[in-house]
Design a protein around this motif. Structure first.
Motif, PDB file in Angstrom:
ATOM      1  N   THR A 100       0.829  -1.218   0.000  1.00 20.18           N
ATOM      2  CA  THR A 100       0.000   0.000   0.000  1.00 20.18           C
ATOM      3  C   THR A 100       0.861   1.266   0.000  1.00 20.18           C
ATOM      4  OG1 THR A 100      -0.179  -0.036   2.405  1.00 20.18           O
ATOM      5  CG2 THR A 100      -1.960  -1.071   1.180  1.00 20.18           C
ATOM      6  N   LEU A 104      -1.647   4.438  -2.866  1.00 21.50           N
ATOM      7  CA  LEU A 104      -2.244   5.701  -2.430  1.00 21.50           C
ATOM      8  C   LEU A 104      -1.952   6.065  -0.976  1.00 21.50           C
ATOM      9  CD1 LEU A 104      -5.705   5.395  -4.193  1.00 21.50           C
ATOM     10  CD2 LEU A 104      -3.686   6.670  -4.912  1.00 21.50           C
ATOM     11  N   LEU A 105      -1.345   5.172  -0.214  1.00 23.14           N
ATOM     12  CA  LEU A 105      -1.167   5.475   1.214  1.00 23.14           C
ATOM     13  C   LEU A 105      -0.450   6.809   1.466  1.00 23.14           C
ATOM     14  CD1 LEU A 105      -1.770   4.550   4.068  1.00 23.14           C
ATOM     15  CD2 LEU A 105       0.368   3.286   4.080  1.00 23.14           C
ATOM     16  N   ILE A 108      -2.877   9.646   0.909  1.00 24.70           N
ATOM     17  CA  ILE A 108      -3.937   9.636   1.930  1.00 24.70           C
ATOM     18  C   ILE A 108      -3.401  10.251   3.223  1.00 24.70           C
ATOM     19  CG2 ILE A 108      -5.275   8.081   3.425  1.00 24.70           C
ATOM     20  CD1 ILE A 108      -5.431   6.191   0.901  1.00 24.70           C
ATOM     21  N   PHE A 144      -4.352  -1.279   7.184  1.00 22.32           N
ATOM     22  CA  PHE A 144      -4.650  -1.437   5.757  1.00 22.32           C
ATOM     23  C   PHE A 144      -4.029  -2.749   5.307  1.00 22.32           C
ATOM     24  CE2 PHE A 144      -4.746   3.194   6.355  1.00 22.32           C
ATOM     25  CZ  PHE A 144      -6.045   3.422   5.922  1.00 22.32           C
ATOM     26  N   LEU A 159     -12.212  -1.506   0.822  1.00 21.36           N
ATOM     27  CA  LEU A 159     -12.190  -0.194   0.176  1.00 21.36           C
ATOM     28  C   LEU A 159     -12.343  -0.329  -1.334  1.00 21.36           C
ATOM     29  CD1 LEU A 159      -9.258   1.414   2.204  1.00 21.36           C
ATOM     30  CD2 LEU A 159     -11.681   1.966   2.387  1.00 21.36           C
ATOM     31  N   ARG A 160     -11.608  -1.280  -1.895  1.00 21.28           N
ATOM     32  CA  ARG A 160     -11.712  -1.513  -3.341  1.00 21.28           C
ATOM     33  C   ARG A 160     -10.996  -2.809  -3.681  1.00 21.28           C
ATOM     34  NH1 ARG A 160      -7.086   0.548  -6.793  1.00 21.28           N
ATOM     35  NH2 ARG A 160      -5.476   1.272  -5.379  1.00 21.28           N
ATOM     36  N   ILE A 268      -8.276  -4.138  -0.913  1.00 21.67           N
ATOM     37  CA  ILE A 268      -7.585  -3.307   0.087  1.00 21.67           C
ATOM     38  C   ILE A 268      -8.598  -3.127   1.211  1.00 21.67           C
ATOM     39  CG2 ILE A 268      -6.490  -1.091   0.590  1.00 21.67           C
ATOM     40  CD1 ILE A 268      -5.569  -0.961  -2.236  1.00 21.67           C
ATOM     41  N   ILE A 288     -10.059   8.965   2.030  1.00 20.67           N
ATOM     42  CA  ILE A 288      -9.834   7.887   1.051  1.00 20.67           C
ATOM     43  C   ILE A 288     -10.869   7.972  -0.081  1.00 20.67           C
ATOM     44  CG2 ILE A 288      -9.907   5.368   0.731  1.00 20.67           C
ATOM     45  CD1 ILE A 288      -8.808   5.165   3.655  1.00 20.67           C
ATOM     46  N   TYR A 292     -10.372   8.631  -4.086  1.00 26.12           N
ATOM     47  CA  TYR A 292     -10.894   7.686  -5.093  1.00 26.12           C
ATOM     48  C   TYR A 292     -11.766   8.442  -6.102  1.00 26.12           C
ATOM     49  CZ  TYR A 292      -9.658   3.448  -2.397  1.00 26.12           C
ATOM     50  OH  TYR A 292      -9.003   2.436  -1.755  1.00 26.12           O
TER      51      TYR A 292
HETATM   52  C1  BEZ Z   1      -5.507   2.256  -2.054  1.00 30.33           C
HETATM   53  O1  BEZ Z   1      -4.555   2.142  -2.824  1.00 30.33           O
HETATM   54  O2  BEZ Z   1      -6.681   2.221  -2.418  1.00 30.33           O
HETATM   55  C2  BEZ Z   1      -5.196   2.477  -0.593  1.00 30.33           C
HETATM   56  C3  BEZ Z   1      -3.907   2.322  -0.125  1.00 30.33           C
HETATM   57  C4  BEZ Z   1      -3.666   2.518   1.218  1.00 30.33           C
HETATM   58  C5  BEZ Z   1      -4.681   2.836   2.094  1.00 30.33           C
HETATM   59  C6  BEZ Z   1      -5.967   2.980   1.625  1.00 30.33           C
HETATM   60  C7  BEZ Z   1      -6.227   2.798   0.282  1.00 30.33           C
END
Ligand code: BEZ
Length: 304
Positions: A100, A104-105, A108, A144, A159-160, A268, A288, A292
Motif C-alpha cells: 500500500t 495511495l497510502l 492519503i 490497511f 475499500l476496493r 484493500i 480515502i 478515489y
Molecule cells: C488504495 O490504494 O486504495 C489504498 C492504499 C492505502 C490505504 C488505503 C487505500
C-alpha cells in the motif's frame, strides 16, 4: 460472574486441558479448577463433560465459550477506546502492508495530516494477520491489509478490489507480448510469492487465483517479503504477481504487464476495532473516498 471467570474458562476450553490452561494463565491448577467449578455452580449448568480427556465442552459450554470470547474482546476494545478518549496528546498509529506504500497510502496520509496537524501519527509495517492482533492490543488504530479474515472484535471495510499485474525481468520473452498476459502463460515461469510467514498471506491469495483457474504454476518460490520478490525478479529468478500500485516502484531491471483475468484482484481492506468510531477514523475514510472520487477509482461507499 466476573471477567476473570470468562478468561479462565476460555483458556481451559482453548487448551482442552487444565494443566496447560493453568500454565497459560500463570496460576496453579487447583485454584483454576475451583474457579471453573464456581462458574458452573453460579450458572447452574455443566460446561465441561466430566472425566473427558482431552476435555470436551457440553452444548452449553460451546455456547458459553463463543460468547465469553466475544465479551473478552469487547473488554479489550473498551479499555483501548477509553484510554484514547482520555488522552490529551492524541496519538494515531497506522498499520499497513508494504504494497500500500507504493500506491495511495502516502497521498492519503499527506491529506489526513493536513486536517490533524497536532496528531502524532506513527506507521507500522505489518501483515494483515499481524494487524488484527495489533488492533486488539491497542498498538495500532487502523490497519490497511489485503486478507478477508473474520474476527468479531474487528470491523473490516473493503475499500476496493485492486487489479493484480505481473512483474517480469527486463528482456523476458513475455515482455514482448503486446496484450494482457494469461495465467497459463505466467504459470510456465517460476513464481515468486510473499510473505512466506505468517500464513495465510498474500502468497495464498495469489496461489488461490491459480487454483481457482485450475492452472498449476510450474514452480513456486516462497520469499520473506515484497522487496525480496521484486529484487529476485530483477535478478531473473522468476516472475511475481503483485498489486497494480507496485508500478509506482520503478526499477530499471523490472517490467510490469497487465493480467487478462477478472479473478486477478486483491482487496484493500480498512480494519478497525469493532466499537471504534473516533473522528480520526471517520475522517480518514472520508479522505480515502475523496481521493478515489478525484482519481475515478471504482469503489463502494461504507460508513463507520
Ligand atoms: C488504495 O490504494 O486504495 C489504498 C492504499 C492505502 C490505504 C488505503 C487505500
Amino acid at each position: 460472574m466476573e471477567l476473570r471467570h470468562l478468561r479462565y474458562f476460555v483458556a481451559v476450553a482453548d487448551e482442552k486441558n487444565f494443566t496447560r490452561a493453568a500454565a497459560r494463565l500463570n496460576i496453579a491448577q487447583p485454584p483454576l479448577s475451583r474457579q471453573i467449578q464456581q462458574l458452573e455452580d453460579e450458572l447452574g449448568v455443566v460446561l465441561i463433560e466430566k472425566g473427558s480427556r482431552p476435555l470436551r465442552l457440553t452444548e452449553a459450554g460451546k455456547f458459553f465459550h463463543a460468547h465469553a470470547q466475544e465479551l473478552l474482546d469487547k473488554a479489550v476494545d473498551l479499555k483501548a477506546m477509553t484510554q484514547r478518549v482520555g488522552k490529551l496528546d492524541r496519538k494515531f498509529a497506522i498499520g499497513f502492508v508494504a504494497s500500500t506504500l507504493y500506491g495511495l497510502l502516502p497521498e492519503i496520509v499527506r491529506r489526513f495530516r493536513g486536517r490533524y496537524q497536532t496528531l502524532d501519527i506513527s506507521f507500522h509495517e505489518l501483515t494483515t494477520v499481524e494487524q488484527l492482533q495489533a488492533l486488539k492490543d491497542g498498538r495500532i488504530d487502523v490497519g490497511f491489509g489485503r486478507l478477508k479474515s473474520e474476527d468479531p472484535a474487528i470491523r473490516r471495510i473493503v475499500l476496493r478490489e485492486e487489479p493484480l499485474i505481473v512483474a517480469l525481468p527486463v528482456g523476458h520473452r513475455l515482455t514482448a507480448v503486446e496484450r494482457p498476459l494469461t495465467l497459463s502463460e505466467v504459470a510456465q515461469e517460476p513464481l515468486l510469492v510473499y510473505p512466506r510467514q505468517p500464513r495465510p498471506s498474500f502468497a495464498d491469495q495469489v496461489l488461490a487465483i491459480f487454483r481457482d483457474r485450475m492452472v498449476a504454476p510450474h514452480k513456486v518460490i516462497e520469499v520473506r517479503e515484497l522487496q525480496i520478490a521484486i529484487g529476485l525478479v530483477g535478478a531473473g529468478q522468476g516472475i511475481a504477481i503483485v498489486p497494480k500500485s507496485l508500478q509506482g516502484m520503478v526499477r530499471t531491471d523490472v517490467v510490469y504487464r497487465a493480467l487478462d483475468d477478472r479473478l486477478a484482484v486483491s482487496p484493500i481492506i480498512f480494519s478497525v476495532r469493532q466499537m471504534d468510531r473516533s473522528p480520526e477514523l471517520v475522517n480518514m475514510l472520508d479522505v480515502i473516498y475523496e481521493i478515489y472520487d478525484e482519481m475515478g477509482i471504482a469503489h463502494d461507499k461504507h460508513t463507520l
